[in-house]
Write an enzyme that holds these catalytic residues in place. Structure first.
Site, PDB file in Angstrom:
ATOM      1  N   LYS A 235       0.861  -1.190   0.000  1.00 25.39           N
ATOM      2  CA  LYS A 235       0.000   0.000   0.000  1.00 25.39           C
ATOM      3  C   LYS A 235       0.893   1.234   0.000  1.00 25.39           C
ATOM      4  CE  LYS A 235      -4.381   0.219   0.513  1.00 25.39           C
ATOM      5  NZ  LYS A 235      -5.227  -0.308  -0.575  1.00 25.39           N
TER       6      LYS A 235
ATOM      7  N   HIS B 109      19.502  26.952 -10.050  1.00 28.99           N
ATOM      8  CA  HIS B 109      20.301  28.033 -10.619  1.00 28.99           C
ATOM      9  C   HIS B 109      19.682  29.399 -10.340  1.00 28.99           C
ATOM     10  CE1 HIS B 109      22.600  24.999 -12.706  1.00 28.99           C
ATOM     11  NE2 HIS B 109      21.507  24.526 -13.278  1.00 28.99           N
TER      12      HIS B 109
ATOM     13  N   THR C 159      -3.507  -5.422   0.219  1.00 25.27           N
ATOM     14  CA  THR C 159      -2.888  -4.137   0.563  1.00 25.27           C
ATOM     15  C   THR C 159      -3.783  -3.388   1.550  1.00 25.27           C
ATOM     16  OG1 THR C 159      -3.856  -2.882  -1.267  1.00 25.27           O
ATOM     17  CG2 THR C 159      -1.795  -4.026  -1.712  1.00 25.27           C
ATOM     18  N   ASP C 160      -5.067  -3.667   1.503  1.00 24.95           N
ATOM     19  CA  ASP C 160      -5.989  -3.039   2.468  1.00 24.95           C
ATOM     20  C   ASP C 160      -5.641  -3.469   3.898  1.00 24.95           C
ATOM     21  OD1 ASP C 160      -8.498  -1.394   2.732  1.00 24.95           O
ATOM     22  OD2 ASP C 160      -9.108  -3.207   3.794  1.00 24.95           O
TER      23      ASP C 160
ATOM     24  N   PHE D  71      32.286  28.724  -9.094  1.00 19.96           N
ATOM     25  CA  PHE D  71      32.309  27.643 -10.098  1.00 19.96           C
ATOM     26  C   PHE D  71      33.114  28.128 -11.293  1.00 19.96           C
ATOM     27  CE2 PHE D  71      30.414  24.940 -13.507  1.00 19.96           C
ATOM     28  CZ  PHE D  71      30.837  23.720 -12.982  1.00 19.96           C
TER      29      PHE D  71
ATOM     30  N   ARG E 276      28.738  33.293  -6.329  1.00 18.54           N
ATOM     31  CA  ARG E 276      27.401  33.019  -6.846  1.00 18.54           C
ATOM     32  C   ARG E 276      26.509  32.560  -5.706  1.00 18.54           C
ATOM     33  NH1 ARG E 276      27.497  26.975  -9.733  1.00 18.54           N
ATOM     34  NH2 ARG E 276      28.327  25.910  -7.900  1.00 18.54           N
TER      35      ARG E 276
ATOM     36  N   GLN F 129      29.422  19.583  -6.401  1.00 20.77           N
ATOM     37  CA  GLN F 129      30.044  18.268  -6.243  1.00 20.77           C
ATOM     38  C   GLN F 129      30.919  18.235  -4.986  1.00 20.77           C
ATOM     39  OE1 GLN F 129      29.573  19.810  -9.157  1.00 20.77           O
ATOM     40  NE2 GLN F 129      29.673  18.429 -10.910  1.00 20.77           N
TER      41      GLN F 129
ATOM     42  N   ASN G  87      20.768  21.528  -8.666  1.00 15.74           N
ATOM     43  CA  ASN G  87      21.368  22.862  -8.587  1.00 15.74           C
ATOM     44  C   ASN G  87      20.301  23.882  -8.970  1.00 15.74           C
ATOM     45  OD1 ASN G  87      23.067  25.024  -8.516  1.00 15.74           O
ATOM     46  ND2 ASN G  87      24.554  24.220  -9.985  1.00 15.74           N
TER      47      ASN G  87
HETATM   48  O1  LIG Z   1      28.336  23.256  -8.867  1.00 19.13           O
HETATM   49  C1  LIG Z   1      28.158  23.111 -10.103  1.00 19.13           C
HETATM   50  N1  LIG Z   1      28.505  21.935 -10.683  1.00 19.13           N
HETATM   51  C2  LIG Z   1      28.329  21.703 -12.020  1.00 19.13           C
HETATM   52  O2  LIG Z   1      28.655  20.590 -12.532  1.00 19.13           O
HETATM   53  C3  LIG Z   1      27.791  22.738 -12.801  1.00 19.13           C
HETATM   54  N2  LIG Z   1      27.486  22.841 -14.117  1.00 19.13           N
HETATM   55  C4  LIG Z   1      26.949  24.075 -14.311  1.00 19.13           C
HETATM   56  O3  LIG Z   1      26.541  24.517 -15.418  1.00 19.13           O
HETATM   57  N3  LIG Z   1      26.929  24.764 -13.132  1.00 19.13           N
HETATM   58  C5  LIG Z   1      27.448  23.945 -12.175  1.00 19.13           C
HETATM   59  N4  LIG Z   1      27.637  24.118 -10.843  1.00 19.13           N
END
Ligand SMILES: O=c1[nH]c(=O)c2[nH]c(=O)[nH]c2[nH]1
Length: 288
Positions: free
Chosen positions: A11, A249, A56-57, A161, A178, A221, A247
């Site tokens: 469930k 953005h 499942t009930d 970055f 950023r 990363q 991410n």
């Molecule tokens: O921290 C980031 N890792 C990426 O692999 C990546 N690629 C991207 O366009 N921006 C970012 N920023």
């Protein structure tokens, strides 16, 4: 000829709310529970014989009943009891997975005092608990994975970055300042069980958000790698942490296109928060 190579059933998303009302100051627990059973269930698919299928009930009913009868400890204790129940009591179920999403509720403050029986919903972040119960008796294996989902977090500086690989399609500019924003899904697997599930959760979550805040990031990363290590450092019982981080953005809005006088400066102050597409960065960090 075809083979039924995998099957499970259960469930999904049993939404149950437990109120603890032993004193005038009530407590609330808001759970969304999913059960899955694996075992001797091939006939239900291949011949239509349902004689081994616990509905499942029934699984849903058990989840509600256990909220009362096994609901006094941590959510992990509840999920363990439920998982154990299915493999111990259903002779046809060899494995059970119990997944729980925990919605948080914050007590309303009225006149400076916390109200005793009114809350507002937190979120979107939710605590997660997963129990895998396999086998019975001395051979039984119980695995617990805790975590969070949709933990939305943003830092307005302390993130860079640059130095990335480029080809003929690369247009992204390099940046040494950023916004870094994401919505983290983390799942931490326990190698051994801690004495206090809630304290372990608090320590893991604190390590996660603290590292995101304080680590000067060269990429999402790298931040995930640091978070994974910090979570394992914070909770010695953990064996592994899986992290997934979209991410989110934030693009600096380009005021230089305007003809307005005087020109409007934009020193990392006004951003276009773009929800898609998004980079999706994932990592698993394991205790060696
Ligand atoms: O921290 C980031 N890792 C990426 O692999 C990546 N690629 C991207 O366009 N921006 C970012 N920023």
């Amino acid at each position: 000829m075809y083979t039924l190579s995998a099957n499970q059933y259960g469930k999904a998303e049993i939404h149950l709310v437990r109120i603890y009302r032993d004193s005038p100051r009530h407590e609330i627990r808001d759970l969304t529970v999913t059960t899955s059973l694996r075992g001797d269930f091939e006939d239900a698919y291949t011949t239509g014989d349902q004689s081994k299928v616990l509905p499942t009930d029934t699984q849903k009913n058990t989840a509600f009943a256990f909220a009362k009868t096994h609901g006094e400890g941590a959510v992990e204790d509840y999920a363990l009891a439920l998982g154990r129940h299915f493999v111990d009591n259903d002779e046809f179920a060899r494995e059970a997975t119990i997944e729980v999403l925990v919605d948080g509720w914050d007590r309303v403050v009225v006149g400076g005092a916390e109200h005793e029986h009114t809350w507002v919903r937190r979120g979107p972040e939710r605590r997660t608990v997963r129990v895998d119960a396999v086998g019975t008796g001395d051979d039984q294996r119980l695995e617990v994975t805790g975590g969070v989902t949709d933990l939305v977090i943003l830092k307005s500086t302390g993130s860079e970055f640059h130095g990335f690989h480029k080809d003929e399609y690369t247009t992204l500019g390099e940046t040494d300042d950023r916004i870094l924003a994401t919505s983290i899904d983390a799942a931490w697997r326990f190698g051994t069980f801690p004495a206090d599930w809630d304290a372990a959760f608090d320590a893991a979550r604190a390590a996660l958000v603290g590292t995101f805040a304080t680590w000067h990031s060269l990429a999402l990363q790298q931040t995930l790698w640091q978070i994974g290590q910090a979570v394992l450092d914070a909770v010695p019982e953990l064996a592994e942490v899986k992290l997934a981080a979209p991410n989110k953005h934030h693009f600096l809005y380009d005021f230089s296109r305007f003809t307005v006088e005087p020109p409007i400066p934009n020193d990392n102050e006004v951003f276009h928060a773009d929800d898609r597409p998004y980079g999706l960065i994932e990592a698993t960090v394991t205790r060696s």
